[in-house]
Enzyme design. Structure first.
Site, PDB file in Angstrom:
ATOM      1  CD  GLU A 105      -7.114 -15.679   9.493  1.00 20.19           C
ATOM      2  OE1 GLU A 105      -7.261 -14.487   9.130  1.00 20.19           O
ATOM      3  OE2 GLU A 105      -7.343 -16.638   8.752  1.00 20.19           O
TER       4      GLU A 105
ATOM      5  NE  ARG B  48     -11.984 -22.375  13.988  1.00 19.26           N
ATOM      6  CZ  ARG B  48     -11.322 -21.319  13.505  1.00 19.26           C
ATOM      7  NH1 ARG B  48     -11.529 -20.122  14.044  1.00 19.26           N
ATOM      8  NH2 ARG B  48     -10.484 -21.437  12.498  1.00 19.26           N
TER       9      ARG B  48
ATOM     10  CG  ASN C 100     -12.926 -17.905  10.690  1.00 23.48           C
ATOM     11  OD1 ASN C 100     -12.013 -18.164  11.469  1.00 23.48           O
ATOM     12  ND2 ASN C 100     -12.738 -17.790   9.393  1.00 23.48           N
TER      13      ASN C 100
ATOM     14  CG  ASN D  17     -11.837 -16.730   5.897  1.00 30.84           C
ATOM     15  OD1 ASN D  17     -11.394 -16.089   6.851  1.00 30.84           O
ATOM     16  ND2 ASN D  17     -11.535 -17.999   5.689  1.00 30.84           N
TER      17      ASN D  17
ATOM     18  CG  ASP E  64      -7.783 -16.905   5.037  1.00 30.05           C
ATOM     19  OD1 ASP E  64      -8.604 -16.375   5.799  1.00 30.05           O
ATOM     20  OD2 ASP E  64      -7.033 -17.822   5.403  1.00 30.05           O
TER      21      ASP E  64
END
Length: 291
Positions: free
Chosen positions: A15, A98, A100, A146, A197
């Site tokens: 990522e 969590r 991101n 995202n 994404d």
């Protein structure tokens, strides 16, 4: 246009590619491998740092080191020692979440969102970490945060809740860091199982989005129309960023192993870091966190 494997590093969940114009180095992360990587534009001089939890994103600091979003909050990372220091945990009462994806705005503020680790409930939120280390909630009711990025003038903020099937646009106040007027920028075709994404914006104001599980990188016009589609060698592409000395190489991360059993596998190049050359398009420099 040509697509090459820059590093066959087999990130579990690659990522966050981040090109630093000062160092002329590319950073990227392995979210589930709990690692930060750095390399040159041609994939050389690879260096890695371990972090103590799953990592969602990172940004370089003006004074050195990085600010990173770990599963349990925002931290500083010292590249010299490899040590991390907690800044703030925005969601101590949500162990199923969590932190991101995140990026830095033009004034040096770090904007990142949280997500439900099972990718099922709207339990996440969008946060802004200011240089004075104060934390502000910008939006909530998000399943998977995202693709945060801004228009070249910083006045439009783009963001996706991956499984909503949409990329959103907000009005962004450069002075205060406030968001308003959320609307649908574009609708992503999820009929083949893919979804929005990571994203970046190029120098012409067009948005590039990695469409995970569908193996595509899509360029959208400033009014949300599909301008170009690039088919990648793997299905699980995760994020994009322009870099290189001339900001004309598009770096694309991917994942070697899907985070949940319901997601598909992939080919031998899964988890690689890719580079796309000769697009004839340049990106914009990424700011550093001012805190």
């Amino acid at each position: 246009m040509r697509i090459e494997v820059l590093i066959d590093v087999k990130t579990i969940l690659g990522e966050g590619p981040l090109w630093d114009v000062d160092e002329e180095r590319l950073y990227f992360i392995d979210s589930f491998g709990c690692s930060v990587f750095r390399c040159t534009a041609d994939g050389g001089e690879v260096r890695a740092w371990d972090v103590p939890a799953k990592i969602g994103s990172m940004a370089l600091r003006k004074q050195g080191g990085a600010v990173i979003s770990l599963a349990n909050g925002f931290h500083f990372l010292d590249f010299k020692t490899g040590e991390t220091e907690l800044i703030v945990d925005p969601e101590p009462g949500k162990p199923g979440n969590r932190i991101n994806d995140g990026k830095v705005d033009k004034r040096g503020r770090f904007v990142a969102g949280s997500m439900d680790t099972m990718e099922e409930g709207p339990n996440g939120a969008l946060y802004r970490l200011d240089p004075d280390l104060s934390l502000h909630k910008l939006d909530d009711g998000i399943v998977v945060s995202n693709g945060p990025c801004w228009s070249p003038d910083g006045r439009i903020f783009y963001f996706a809740d991956t499984w909503s099937g949409e990329i959103w646009a907000y009005d962004y106040d450069n002075e205060t860091g406030a968001v308003s007027n959320r609307r649908t920028f574009t609708t992503v075709d999820t009929s083949r199982g893919g979804a929005a994404d990571g994203s970046t914006v190029d120098g012409e104001g067009f948005l590039w989005n990695a469409q995970v599980y569908d193996g595509k990188v899509v360029r959208y016009t400033p009014d949300g129309r599909v301008d170009r589609v690039i088919d990648m060698p793997v299905k699980k592409v995760t994020s994009v960023m322009f870099g290189g000395p001339d900001l004309d190489i598009l770096f694309v991360t991917s994942m070697a192993k899907p985070p949940l059993p319901r997601f598909p596998g992939d080919g031998v190049q899964r988890g690689s870091l890719f580079a796309i050359y000769d697009l004839g398009i340049r990106g914009v420099p990424e700011p550093r966190f001012a805190g």
